[in-house]
Enzyme design. Structure first.
Site, PDB file in Angstrom:
ATOM      1  N   GLY A 150       0.842  -1.053   0.117  1.00  0.00           N
ATOM      2  CA  GLY A 150      -0.060  -0.159   0.081  1.00  0.00           C
ATOM      3  C   GLY A 150       0.804   1.215   0.019  1.00  0.00           C
ATOM      4  N   ARG A 177       5.413 -15.414  -5.113  1.00  0.00           N
ATOM      5  CA  ARG A 177       5.883 -16.184  -4.000  1.00  0.00           C
ATOM      6  C   ARG A 177       4.687 -16.849  -3.410  1.00  0.00           C
ATOM      7  NH1 ARG A 177       3.285 -12.333  -0.653  1.00  0.00           N
ATOM      8  NH2 ARG A 177       3.710 -10.051  -1.258  1.00  0.00           N
TER       9      ARG A 177
HETATM   10  P1  ADP Z   1       0.244  -2.982  -3.016  1.00  0.00           P
HETATM   11  O1  ADP Z   1       1.067  -3.687  -3.864  1.00  0.00           O
HETATM   12  O2  ADP Z   1       0.952  -1.697  -2.471  1.00  0.00           O
HETATM   13  O3  ADP Z   1      -0.304  -3.842  -1.879  1.00  0.00           O
HETATM   14  P2  ADP Z   1      -2.033  -3.182  -4.644  1.00  0.00           P
HETATM   15  O4  ADP Z   1      -1.998  -2.697  -5.986  1.00  0.00           O
HETATM   16  O5  ADP Z   1      -2.011  -4.679  -4.228  1.00  0.00           O
HETATM   17  O6  ADP Z   1      -0.845  -2.417  -3.898  1.00  0.00           O
HETATM   18  O7  ADP Z   1      -3.330  -2.706  -4.032  1.00  0.00           O
HETATM   19  C1  ADP Z   1      -3.385  -2.799  -2.846  1.00  0.00           C
HETATM   20  C2  ADP Z   1      -5.088  -2.609  -2.262  1.00  0.00           C
HETATM   21  O8  ADP Z   1      -5.574  -1.158  -2.832  1.00  0.00           O
HETATM   22  C3  ADP Z   1      -5.985  -3.613  -2.908  1.00  0.00           C
HETATM   23  O9  ADP Z   1      -6.198  -4.746  -2.268  1.00  0.00           O
HETATM   24  C4  ADP Z   1      -7.177  -2.773  -2.925  1.00  0.00           C
HETATM   25  O10 ADP Z   1      -7.782  -2.794  -1.829  1.00  0.00           O
HETATM   26  C5  ADP Z   1      -6.728  -1.206  -3.283  1.00  0.00           C
HETATM   27  N1  ADP Z   1      -6.760  -0.784  -4.590  1.00  0.00           N
HETATM   28  C6  ADP Z   1      -5.819  -1.083  -5.635  1.00  0.00           C
HETATM   29  N2  ADP Z   1      -6.143  -0.816  -6.760  1.00  0.00           N
HETATM   30  C7  ADP Z   1      -7.296  -0.177  -6.780  1.00  0.00           C
HETATM   31  C8  ADP Z   1      -8.251   0.534  -7.582  1.00  0.00           C
HETATM   32  N3  ADP Z   1      -8.150   0.449  -8.894  1.00  0.00           N
HETATM   33  N4  ADP Z   1      -9.359   0.871  -7.093  1.00  0.00           N
HETATM   34  C9  ADP Z   1      -9.837   0.802  -6.030  1.00  0.00           C
HETATM   35  N5  ADP Z   1      -8.998   0.187  -4.882  1.00  0.00           N
HETATM   36  C10 ADP Z   1      -7.788  -0.378  -5.395  1.00  0.00           C
END
Ligand code: ADP
Length: 645
Positions: A165, A296
């Site tokens: 996040g 992973r």
């Molecule tokens: P990180 O790699 O930092 O964990 P992610 O891309 O996996 O980031 O996203 C983490 C979280 O953010 C997701 O699980 C979701 O809750 C929220 N999120 C990510 N992209 C979107 C989006 N396009 N719209 C709404 N929420 C999102």
């Protein structure tokens, strides 16, 4: 199969891997930092190698030292766990160059998925739906703002190197874009040394659903989905499998997309393809989009294991050792429902601050799977993630499994640190969650209700007081109470800065009345358990001067010696302070009078008991600031002593 593997990790995941390795007859080598010499993962391993200082950069991130440890101990392969070096392609290359096997994907697959922008482009080409947005190279702020406008607000700015996040900003309106961009870039630069971002459509009411995939380097299968929508600040809190209300057609479409993603990069081993899903109107085949792939084993892999009956670590070892995929897609199916809750040492009322401490007591009920890297007596150190355990349950239906989770959390006992156990329990009992109405905003919307402090009732205080006065021990071991007659003793407990005075009146060893303020609690011992006001009292744990009552997920009290409080204030300054709010009953000295340490200075009545305030040291009474009958606040100055000339 390998004879011996090294686990380049610590904590619960190192223990998890060793458990399976042991079951397969594979010997294990642990590595450990200065802070981990006596850790559970070291104790579990057949051999252990010290690799450096407590800071991860001095130990668990030192690839060369870890590879040398593997060579030295004759390990043939390295399992990276998650975090640390698990997604570092240079480490994978180095492991292979050293003639060892990396238990995971090849470096090329990790590189392809390492940056979110390149991964999105690749997935798009492989026919996997991606979130609409801009993921190109142009990082000019005006250009990005223009792209955001084209996508349509709200948009999400994401660091291309992001994880956990970090470097992510939601922008709701155009005029907030520039500031959000700067702050996302700054955070990304600090966290990842790479400030590039991408812009994405922000999906309203999103659900996070991810597909567990497993490849052999050419073809892949999926082990269905996990729903990880219960998040706090983009961090997963409770995960489940399968996703609630998942139509079969959507499951098949997502599973197939996950397999396409894995096969597009020649994926080998366990991986996760994360999708963001529009949950505003049920799940649809055209309503999910690729977010990223984690190359992973994931923290939440156990829920997939429980519904499929597959041991993913076993599969990892077998495929890394050159075996074929253990099962074909048609041989995989879902049985029941599973949940996982992440138990952390964290101070929830203080804003979920990571906490530390020695776990003086840690126990889990027998009917949950508790994956943990710590035992009773271990430290949650400030050097690493403060996870205590993952509490995992599996039931025939979602409703049953959720009840098992709530109960499992209720019966989990942790003493020695604050935890998020009460918060997890509140989530497990949340009505909307119970109905399967999950989206990533649920926790934030209901946070006040979810973190509400429990009411500390007189029964709970009384239960703590029984333990604090040694009354949990058997009659024969009791000290301080005369068993042949009624006795009165006072116990002072402190919680959240508040002193709670409890008068303990025993009518024999098995019957006690406890007075706390205006409340009286009657306690009776039957078959070794205390019954308080007719209800079975909670279990407790005492460690030194701390008593934890295992109700409301653990309520801890400090035991204060009432006499220590009374003299405390008189220490250095010579000022006797009121140890608690109360009424001055009498003053026993006059100004100018010489007193010796321990002499009675005054009597204070507080919480219906009288307390003698005594001189902490020899001296002369310089000033008396109160009179009999005065009401005083806790900490109020009462009598000033000075040294004899
Ligand atoms: P990180 O790699 O930092 O964990 P992610 O891309 O996996 O980031 O996203 C983490 C979280 O953010 C997701 O699980 C979701 O809750 C929220 N999120 C990510 N992209 C979107 C989006 N396009 N719209 C709404 N929420 C999102």
């Amino acid at each position: 199969m390998f004879d011996k593997i090294l686990i380049a990790n610590r904590g619960e995941i190192a223990c998890r891997v060793m458990e399976t390795a042991r079951g397969m007859g594979v010997a294990t080598v642990a590595v450990y930092s200065d802070a981990d010499a006596t850790s559970k993962h070291v104790a579990m391993a057949d051999e252990a190698v010290h690799i450096g200082g407590a800071a991860p950069s001095e130990s668990y991130l030192k690839g060369d030292v870890i590879i040398a440890a593997a060579k030295e101990t004759g390990a043939q392969a390295i399992h990276p766990g998650y975090g640390f070096l698990s997604e570092n392609p240079d480490f994978v290359d180095a492991v292979e160059q050293a003639g060892l096997v990396f238990i995971g994907p090849n470096a090329d697959a990790i590189r392809k998925m390492g940056l979110k922008d390149a991964a999105k482009a690749l997935m798009h080409d492989a026919g996997v739906p991606v979130v609409p947005g801009y993921h190109g190279e142009n990082q000019d702020p005006d250009f990005l703002a223009e792209e955001a406008g084209k996508i349509g607000y709200p948009v999400l700015i994401k660091a291309v190197a992001g994880g956990g996040g970090k470097g992510m900003r939601l922008v709701e309106v155009e005029n907030e874009f520039a500031d959000a961009l700067t702050s996302a870039q700054n955070e990304a630069r600090t966290a990842f040394g790479n400030e590039a971002v991408l812009i994405e459509k922000f999906i309203q009411q999103p659900r996070h659903i991810e597909v567990q995939v497993f490849g052999d380097g050419t073809s892949a299968v999926h082990l269905f989905e996990r729903d990880c929508s219960l998040q706090r600040r983009h961090q997963k809190v409770i995960e489940e499998a399968p996703a609630p209300d998942m139509p079969l057609t959507v499951r098949e479409a997502m599973g197939a997309a996950g397999v396409r993603a894995a096969e597009a990069i020649g994926y080998k081993g366990a991986g996760t393809v994360e999708f963001i899903v529009d949950g505003s109107d049920g799940l649809r085949e055209d309503g999910f989009w690729f977010m990223e792939m984690n190359t992973r084993l994931q923290v939440e892999h156990p829920v997939s294991e429980l519904i499929t009956g597959v041991d993913l670590v076993e599969w990892q070892l077998r495929v890394a050792a050159g075996e074929a995929l253990p099962k074909a897609q048609e041989d995989l199916s879902i049985t029941g429902h599973a949940f996982e809750a992440r138990l952390y040492a964290e101070d929830v009322p203080a804003g979920f601050l990571p906490a530390t401490g020695r776990l003086s007591h840690l126990s889990f009920p027998e009917d949950v799977r508790a994956d943990s890297g710590v035992r009773s007596g271990d430290d949650i150190s400030p050097n690493y993630d403060p996870m205590i355990a993952k509490v995992i349950v599996h039931g025939p239906t979602r409703a049953v499994a959720l009840k098992q989770l709530a109960r499992g959390l209720e019966k989990t006992q942790v003493a020695g640190t604050v935890t998020n156990l009460a918060f997890l329990g509140a989530l497990a009992r949340h009505e909307g969650f119970g109905r399967g109405e999950v989206d990533t905003g649920l926790i934030a919307r209901d946070i006040d209700e979810l973190v509400k402090a429990p009411e500390i009732t007189p029964r709970i205080i009384a239960r703590a007081a029984l333990t604090a006065s040694g009354l949990d021990r058997t009659q024969a071991a009791l000290t301080g109470f005369h068993l042949w007659g009624p006795m009165v003793r006072s116990v002072c407990l402190r919680r959240a800065g508040e002193d709670l005075l409890c008068k303990v009146m025993s009518d024999g060893a098995d019957r006690v009345r406890l007075q706390i303020g205006d409340d009286t609690v009657t306690a009776e011992r039957r078959a070794g358990r205390w019954i308080l006001d007719g209800l079975l009292g909670a279990e407790t744990h005492r460690d030194g001067h701390v008593v934890t009552v295992f109700e409301h997920s653990g309520v801890a009290f400090d035991i204060i010696d009432p006499l220590a409080i009374e003299t405390q204030g008189a220490g250095g300054s010579g000022m006797t302070l009121a140890p608690m709010p109360g009424r001055v009953v009498s003053v026993h000295v006059e100004a100018g009078q010489t007193v010796a340490e321990g002499d009675r200075l005054a009597v204070l009545e507080a919480m219906k008991m009288e307390h003698s305030l005594t001189a902490a040291r020899d001296g002369v009474v310089a000033e008396i600031l109160v009179r009999a009958g005065d009401q005083v606040e806790a900490g109020a100055p009462l009598i000033q002593l000075e040294d004899e000339e």
